[in-house]
Design an enzyme around this catalytic site. Sequence first.
Site, PDB file in Angstrom:
ATOM      1  N   ILE A  81     -70.685 -10.941  37.406  1.00 27.63           N
ATOM      2  CA  ILE A  81     -69.823 -10.087  36.588  1.00 27.63           C
ATOM      3  C   ILE A  81     -70.509  -8.745  36.334  1.00 27.63           C
ATOM      4  O   ILE A  81     -71.535  -8.669  35.656  1.00 27.63           O
ATOM      5  CB  ILE A  81     -69.457 -10.783  35.266  1.00 27.63           C
ATOM      6  N   THR A  82     -69.919  -7.708  36.893  1.00 28.67           N
ATOM      7  CA  THR A  82     -70.489  -6.360  36.814  1.00 28.67           C
ATOM      8  C   THR A  82     -70.373  -5.808  35.398  1.00 28.67           C
ATOM      9  O   THR A  82     -69.330  -5.908  34.757  1.00 28.67           O
ATOM     10  CB  THR A  82     -69.766  -5.425  37.795  1.00 28.67           C
ATOM     11  N   THR A 133     -65.545  -9.932  50.491  1.00 27.05           N
ATOM     12  CA  THR A 133     -66.410  -9.583  51.617  1.00 27.05           C
ATOM     13  C   THR A 133     -65.590  -8.930  52.726  1.00 27.05           C
ATOM     14  O   THR A 133     -64.374  -9.126  52.819  1.00 27.05           O
ATOM     15  CB  THR A 133     -67.107 -10.826  52.189  1.00 27.05           C
ATOM     16  N   GLN A 168     -83.221   6.754  58.909  1.00 30.69           N
ATOM     17  CA  GLN A 168     -83.821   7.003  60.226  1.00 30.69           C
ATOM     18  C   GLN A 168     -84.129   8.491  60.405  1.00 30.69           C
ATOM     19  O   GLN A 168     -85.185   8.852  60.951  1.00 30.69           O
ATOM     20  CB  GLN A 168     -82.863   6.533  61.318  1.00 30.69           C
ATOM     21  N   GLN A 195     -80.931  17.897  70.063  1.00 30.47           N
ATOM     22  CA  GLN A 195     -79.577  17.402  70.297  1.00 30.47           C
ATOM     23  C   GLN A 195     -79.386  15.968  69.803  1.00 30.47           C
ATOM     24  O   GLN A 195     -78.328  15.612  69.276  1.00 30.47           O
ATOM     25  CB  GLN A 195     -79.243  17.482  71.784  1.00 30.47           C
ATOM     26  N   GLU A 222     -66.948 -17.429  40.386  1.00 34.92           N
ATOM     27  CA  GLU A 222     -67.725 -18.496  39.757  1.00 34.92           C
ATOM     28  C   GLU A 222     -68.783 -18.990  40.741  1.00 34.92           C
ATOM     29  O   GLU A 222     -68.730 -18.650  41.928  1.00 34.92           O
ATOM     30  CB  GLU A 222     -66.799 -19.645  39.339  1.00 34.92           C
ATOM     31  N   ALA A 262     -63.724 -10.864  35.244  1.00 41.85           N
ATOM     32  CA  ALA A 262     -64.410 -12.138  35.452  1.00 41.85           C
ATOM     33  C   ALA A 262     -63.530 -13.092  36.254  1.00 41.85           C
ATOM     34  O   ALA A 262     -62.709 -13.828  35.697  1.00 41.85           O
ATOM     35  CB  ALA A 262     -64.794 -12.757  34.109  1.00 41.85           C
ATOM     36  N   LEU A 263     -63.704 -13.046  37.569  1.00 44.23           N
ATOM     37  CA  LEU A 263     -62.947 -13.902  38.486  1.00 44.23           C
ATOM     38  C   LEU A 263     -63.867 -14.919  39.168  1.00 44.23           C
ATOM     39  O   LEU A 263     -63.616 -16.117  39.139  1.00 44.23           O
ATOM     40  CB  LEU A 263     -62.237 -13.037  39.528  1.00 44.23           C
ATOM     41  N   GLU A 282     -65.717  -7.421  45.596  1.00 50.82           N
ATOM     42  CA  GLU A 282     -64.252  -7.296  45.644  1.00 50.82           C
ATOM     43  C   GLU A 282     -63.696  -7.804  46.978  1.00 50.82           C
ATOM     44  O   GLU A 282     -62.744  -7.270  47.521  1.00 50.82           O
ATOM     45  CB  GLU A 282     -63.799  -5.868  45.339  1.00 50.82           C
TER      46      GLU A 282
END
Length: 383
Positions: A161-162, A370, A341, A283, A131, A128-129, A368
Amino acid sequence: MAKDFDLYRPSEEHDMLRETVRALAEAKIAPFAAAVDEEGRFPQEALDALVAADLHAVHVPESYGGAGADALATVIVIEEVARACGSSSLIPAVNKLGSLPVMLSGSEELKARYLGPLAKGDAMFSYALSEPDAGSDAAGMKTRAVRDGDFWVLNGVKRWITNAGVSEYYTVMAVTDPDKRSKGISAFVVEKSDEGVSFGAPEKKLGIKGSPTREVYLDNVRIPADRMIGDEGTGFATAMKTLDHTRITIAAQAIGIAQGALDYAKGYVKERKQFGKPIADFQGIQFMLADMAMKLEAARQLTYAAAAKSERLDGDLTFFGAAAKCFASDVAMEVTTDAVQLLGGYGYTRDYPVERMMRDAKITQIYEGTNQVQRIVMARNLP
């Protein structure tokens, strides 16, 4: 030339680990991946399978009851789980993220108290970093911790928070001296059962829907002073040191997701026929597959090299951790988009897994740190 030239090659033990994890992921995780995404539910089947095989937190040292896996082995576990299900790969990845501050800076008592249950599979660990107003500028956090005798009292909100609500333990960063900015931030272990801890509603996300992302509310949470991780004021430094190591696990997740998409696309183009022959014979399709595989392998080699640096604590780890995470996640987004695609209209439907993989890949460019922040980190740490 020598066949036993082992430089730039995982050991036989690492290769055997990959086979073990891949077999488990294909048998016990992949069959539930689509339902986990569709229903937005926690992948309990994956957690049960990983705990049973002792693969849920392989990074915990043997001295605390863990498997004692090295950084490359941990990367391989996350990669192979992510190949089957991106959401499920956040079980071993976030267990490392949440507990690594304790391993890096915690007292022996703290390590024994929290790493043991994690190793046994009795508890998960979150980090938890971030906010609401402190994302890339994490040092701008507002969560406060105030000393009260032999206790600290925490108040604030943590966002993004994951595995929040599922994890029992949380490494929480909080301001203990507001006049010192980053040097006034300390780290604590907060337990889900602590009075005053609550959670927001799960975020409605583009991808990794099986891994809950929630706010954590700290309302006069009173915890013993011995739950501080390291010395007062060292929390931010511990948080950044942690990310040097764990950004590599996000690179591993990105590689796994991309590999799953490439594998599926390879099989599809061999079966899909147009103009009287498999589209794999064209190809233009072959060039797409070649580029996908080439970039993916470059990302893998960079990530494995970074994992080795993490294990050795090399001085250039900060650069390599950021580079691996940034490059691998950009590659994953590109590879999964190309996989959609290659499947054409089918790739755009939920009947096929590549659209899920494309959605899951996107977050690896964001969390973690950007990829814009990763480029800043790299520029400041050029080897």
